[in-house]
Every structure is written in C-alpha cells, then in structure tokens.
Design a protein around this motif. Sequence first.
Motif, PDB file in Angstrom:
ATOM      1  N   ALA A 183       0.826  -1.210   0.000  1.00 14.18           N
ATOM      2  CA  ALA A 183       0.000   0.000   0.000  1.00 14.18           C
ATOM      3  C   ALA A 183       0.857   1.256   0.000  1.00 14.18           C
ATOM      4  O   ALA A 183       0.624   2.182  -0.784  1.00 14.18           O
ATOM      5  N   VAL A 184       1.863   1.323   0.870  1.00 11.06           N
ATOM      6  CA  VAL A 184       2.667   2.543   0.958  1.00 11.06           C
ATOM      7  C   VAL A 184       3.589   2.682  -0.246  1.00 11.06           C
ATOM      8  O   VAL A 184       3.871   3.795  -0.708  1.00 11.06           O
ATOM      9  N   ASN A 185       4.060   1.573  -0.799  1.00 10.11           N
ATOM     10  CA  ASN A 185       4.981   1.639  -1.934  1.00 10.11           C
ATOM     11  C   ASN A 185       4.285   1.934  -3.254  1.00 10.11           C
ATOM     12  O   ASN A 185       4.947   2.260  -4.245  1.00 10.11           O
ATOM     13  N   ALA A 186       2.975   1.851  -3.278  1.00 10.05           N
ATOM     14  CA  ALA A 186       2.238   2.108  -4.519  1.00 10.05           C
ATOM     15  C   ALA A 186       2.450   3.530  -5.019  1.00 10.05           C
ATOM     16  O   ALA A 186       2.351   3.789  -6.225  1.00 10.05           O
ATOM     17  N   ASP A 187       2.757   4.470  -4.115  1.00 12.79           N
ATOM     18  CA  ASP A 187       2.947   5.870  -4.497  1.00 12.79           C
ATOM     19  C   ASP A 187       4.410   6.296  -4.476  1.00 12.79           C
ATOM     20  O   ASP A 187       4.706   7.492  -4.538  1.00 12.79           O
ATOM     21  N   ILE A 188       5.332   5.352  -4.365  1.00 12.03           N
ATOM     22  CA  ILE A 188       6.760   5.679  -4.323  1.00 12.03           C
ATOM     23  C   ILE A 188       7.410   5.145  -5.588  1.00 12.03           C
ATOM     24  O   ILE A 188       7.520   3.928  -5.779  1.00 12.03           O
ATOM     25  N   ASP A 189       7.844   6.046  -6.461  1.00 13.49           N
ATOM     26  CA  ASP A 189       8.373   5.642  -7.763  1.00 13.49           C
ATOM     27  C   ASP A 189       9.809   5.131  -7.692  1.00 13.49           C
ATOM     28  O   ASP A 189      10.177   4.210  -8.420  1.00 13.49           O
ATOM     29  N   GLU A 190      10.636   5.739  -6.842  1.00 18.17           N
ATOM     30  CA  GLU A 190      12.053   5.374  -6.789  1.00 18.17           C
ATOM     31  C   GLU A 190      12.243   4.103  -5.961  1.00 18.17           C
ATOM     32  O   GLU A 190      11.938   4.089  -4.765  1.00 18.17           O
ATOM     33  N   PRO A 191      12.774   3.036  -6.558  1.00 17.56           N
ATOM     34  CA  PRO A 191      12.957   1.779  -5.812  1.00 17.56           C
ATOM     35  C   PRO A 191      13.782   1.942  -4.543  1.00 17.56           C
ATOM     36  O   PRO A 191      13.511   1.280  -3.536  1.00 17.56           O
ATOM     37  N   GLN A 192      14.779   2.824  -4.572  1.00 17.73           N
ATOM     38  CA  GLN A 192      15.648   2.979  -3.408  1.00 17.73           C
ATOM     39  C   GLN A 192      14.978   3.722  -2.256  1.00 17.73           C
ATOM     40  O   GLN A 192      15.551   3.805  -1.165  1.00 17.73           O
ATOM     41  N   ARG A 193      13.789   4.261  -2.491  1.00 12.68           N
ATOM     42  CA  ARG A 193      13.068   4.947  -1.423  1.00 12.68           C
ATOM     43  C   ARG A 193      11.869   4.144  -0.926  1.00 12.68           C
ATOM     44  O   ARG A 193      11.141   4.611  -0.052  1.00 12.68           O
ATOM     45  N   ARG A 194      11.677   2.970  -1.469  1.00 12.47           N
ATOM     46  CA  ARG A 194      10.523   2.180  -1.068  1.00 12.47           C
ATOM     47  C   ARG A 194      10.733   1.531   0.296  1.00 12.47           C
ATOM     48  O   ARG A 194      11.859   1.280   0.722  1.00 12.47           O
ATOM     49  N   PHE A 195       9.628   1.260   0.947  1.00  5.75           N
ATOM     50  CA  PHE A 195       9.662   0.633   2.263  1.00  5.75           C
ATOM     51  C   PHE A 195       9.992  -0.851   2.120  1.00  5.75           C
ATOM     52  O   PHE A 195       9.601  -1.501   1.148  1.00  5.75           O
ATOM     53  N   VAL A 196      10.712  -1.365   3.123  1.00  8.38           N
ATOM     54  CA  VAL A 196      11.099  -2.774   3.131  1.00  8.38           C
ATOM     55  C   VAL A 196      10.673  -3.402   4.453  1.00  8.38           C
ATOM     56  O   VAL A 196      10.367  -2.708   5.430  1.00  8.38           O
ATOM     57  N   ALA A 197      10.676  -4.719   4.478  1.00  7.71           N
ATOM     58  CA  ALA A 197      10.323  -5.473   5.681  1.00  7.71           C
ATOM     59  C   ALA A 197      11.565  -5.717   6.523  1.00  7.71           C
ATOM     60  O   ALA A 197      12.612  -6.118   6.004  1.00  7.71           O
ATOM     61  N   LEU A 198      11.456  -5.469   7.824  1.00 11.20           N
ATOM     62  CA  LEU A 198      12.543  -5.738   8.763  1.00 11.20           C
ATOM     63  C   LEU A 198      11.972  -6.379  10.027  1.00 11.20           C
ATOM     64  O   LEU A 198      10.769  -6.333  10.279  1.00 11.20           O
ATOM     65  N   GLY A 199      12.852  -6.924  10.824  1.00  8.67           N
ATOM     66  CA  GLY A 199      12.463  -7.499  12.104  1.00  8.67           C
ATOM     67  C   GLY A 199      13.550  -8.433  12.601  1.00  8.67           C
ATOM     68  O   GLY A 199      14.410  -8.866  11.835  1.00  8.67           O
TER      69      GLY A 199
END
Length: 492
Positions: A183-199
Amino acid sequence: MGVFPIRARALRCVAAATLLAATVAADERTVGILAPDTPFETDWSAYSADAPGPTVVITGGMHGDEPAGARAAGQIATWTVTRGRLVVLPRCNEPALAARRRRIPGLKDEAGDLNRHFPPTAREHHSDQAARIWEFVLRWEPDVLVDLHEGYGFRAAGSKSVGSSVITQRAADHPRRARLLAAVNADIDEPQRRFVALGPTVAGSLVGAVAQLRDIEAHLFETTHTSQPLSTRCRQHRCLAAALLEELGMADDSAGRLVDPTASTPTLALFDGGGTGGGPALFEGLLPSWRVERVGPADIGNGALGSFDTLLFPGGSGSGQARALGARGRERVRAFVSSGGGYVGVCAGAYLALDNYTWGLHLIALDSHDREHWRRGNGTVRVEVCRAGEELLAAEAGEEHDIHFAQGPLMVPAAGGEPEGGPQRSMPEVLARFTTGIGENGADPAMMVGKPAAVRSLYGAGRVLLFSPHPEKTAGLEAVIERGLAWAAARD
C-alpha cells in the motif's frame, strides 16, 4: 505496577469516561491526559465506534528528533472508525520533542532512549514514563499496536538505518506487513526509497515488548527524514495507518485526512514541498491559535485542501514551488481559493500567485515587474502603511516600518487582462508600499519605491493576500501573519 496518573473526559456524552475500554461508550471520542503534572504530560485520544471490532493503539513521538511520528499520530487522532476502537497517544516523549533531541534531556545513551525502556530491558533503563505508556497501552487491551518513527537513511538504498521500513516482531504478522508495504509503496516511484520489511525490533522497544510478552500484533512504522519534507513523511505514516484500518475493516472516509474539518480551531495548510527551503518551520511558531499542518504536492493533488481554511506558500522559489505542484496541483489550489479558501503568499508565494509567469496561479491581477533583476538583494527596507492596511498592519496610514526583504516581487497592474473563463478577480487593494529599495546585481533601488509591498484581492469566493517582503522575519511584525491569515480565512 500501580495505577498511573491519567485524566479523561468524554466528548458528546454526559458521564465522565474512565480509561478502561469496557466502560467507554460507543460512537464517541474520549480525550485525556497521560502523566499529568509531570514534564511528560501529554494528550491522548480514543474513538469508539458503535459496532464492535478490533482495538488499534497508535503511538508516536517516542524520540524527540523524529517529528513525523508525533505529527502524523496527531493527524490520525482526528480519524473515526466504523467499528472497534482507535486509540492514539501522539507525543510519548514531550521533553525530548520540545528539545528536538532523540533522548530525554539530561540523560545519555540508553538511559535517555525511551524506546529502550520497556520490558524485558534492564531495570536501570526502565523509566517512569515507559511504565506509564506500558500500562496505558495494556489497559486498552489492543489487538494491534503501531509505533511511528523515523530513520536517517533509506534501508532499500543500502543504509544501515532502518528508515523506510515496517518492523514486525511476530512471524504470524508477516502477511499483513506485506500488504501494508504494498500500500505505501504504490505511491513511491524510486525503488531505493521504497519501504522494506525488517524485524525483529531492538530489545527494550515498545513494539517488541508488546509482541513478545503479550503476544499482540505489533508493527513499527519507520519513514526517512533525509531528503524528504515533513509532509511526505507524515503522509507515508498516514498511508500505512489507513491501510491497516482498511485491512481490519475499520476505515471510513476520515482515514488519511490531516485535520478534522468540523473543528472550531482555524486550520492552515502550510506548503513544504519543493521550492520552500526552511521557510515553513518559522511560521509554525507564530501561530499558536491555529491548527497548522504541512502539506505537499501529493496531499494537494489528492484533495487535502478541502479540510482547511487557508493555504500559505512561504519564501523560497516561486518557480520551484510551481514545478513541485505540477499542473494538477496548481489547478487544485485555484479551485480551493475560488470555492472560498484563503491564500497567503510570502515572497516566493507571492510570485507564485502573479499573472505574468506561465507557471503562475493567476490568482490576482498583478504582474512581476523588472523580472530580469529579480536577484536585487536581501536586507532591510522601509514600507509605508496605506489606509487599506491599517487594521492588518496595526498602524495608521502614513506610518513607516522597517521590514526584511529578500528578493520579493515588484508588483504592478497586470498587462494581460482577465483570464478567459476563470473566476472573477477583484481590483487589488494596496496595503503597504515600499519607500526605500535595494539594488544589487544591476537592479535599480529606485525601482522599488512606490511599488506595493503588501496587497489583497478576491478570487472567486476566496481571498488572496500577498507580501513581497517578510513580516515573519521582522521583529515586531510577526503578528501581521496571523492577522493576515484571519482575514484570508474569513468568508464574505
């Protein structure tokens, strides 16, 4: 652990509400204070829907140098839900937020890091405020907990920071996390600024403690403060929170909004997108009686202005602000003003409103004069108050005042006439004129003398107020901005 200090009151109900979830009536908003009469005193809000459903608790402001979490949580606190309960504690660490420091003032390392104080961390790092927050969260018996944070770098770009990530403790919650990321990455065009999974989360964090010790679904949302304005970071937090509520079948039309349009406090949308530099922060401290929220091009493009009374474009670059808005955003601004919204432009924001630029908003029948010498310099100039400006400037006609000037526009009547098919514009009214000028880089200082320093006009049903110089940067004139906003927000 004993009962922690808290005050609560319910809106739209007769009896006073208690904190216990079972006693809060449905379809109402309850607000209260956590840690009253301490340096950590802070507001909380809970909205309970009529229909039963999950309880979601959202916290922000754990670290004082991460303003987006606190700001976004405050925006989310205005939302309602269709079922269940939404509980928000926006500012967990008031002393650190006030100091704009990560840690509690006066404490170092983990002793000052509030998000390392939750069980099962060592007792010497367990603070009274962490104990209050812990009991606050558990008393609501949440089904989901979310804590809002910021990192310093984009994890997807290889940064060691956890910026732009969703950190989840339990493996059972990974499928939902994947959908939130989508959902959040749908509006982020630059791959290097997209959200990732961590834990998992670090030891001593609120999210980790809730998930490990109480087996509750918990997520830590991290945006990134580097190279992103506050409005973008808040929007990403709101997007994730709205996606979570949608997942849980709780979201209504309020999900995603910045302010409650029914609130009695006047609301200001403060543009902080491209072309603004550090200008927006200065205005926030001058407007204690206003609800001020930062907005960016995406917010404006998505229709966020409809909830606000007034829009302010600060200094910076008029063309840069126009580029950031794009054609769609500029049309949204014009529609907002023509339908009754207020527009205040200072320096660059004044340039943006003028007629003789292809990128201009054309809100007022004025052109920018001597455009080739726009870099005429910075410094103190004098302005004379006109009769029409007496109330706004709190001075009598003929009085002169020093004011800070930083290459603002020289405004003259528009040469091109009225745009075809646009809203009706009234004749501009001059509030103050320059009586001295600045002339650097080939500019003639005499060219400024007699030109309007402040003007106002009507655009459709809305009001437009422009300042070429900077009252917000001039000692003794700061209050002009608040009076100007009040005029712009008024409806005829």
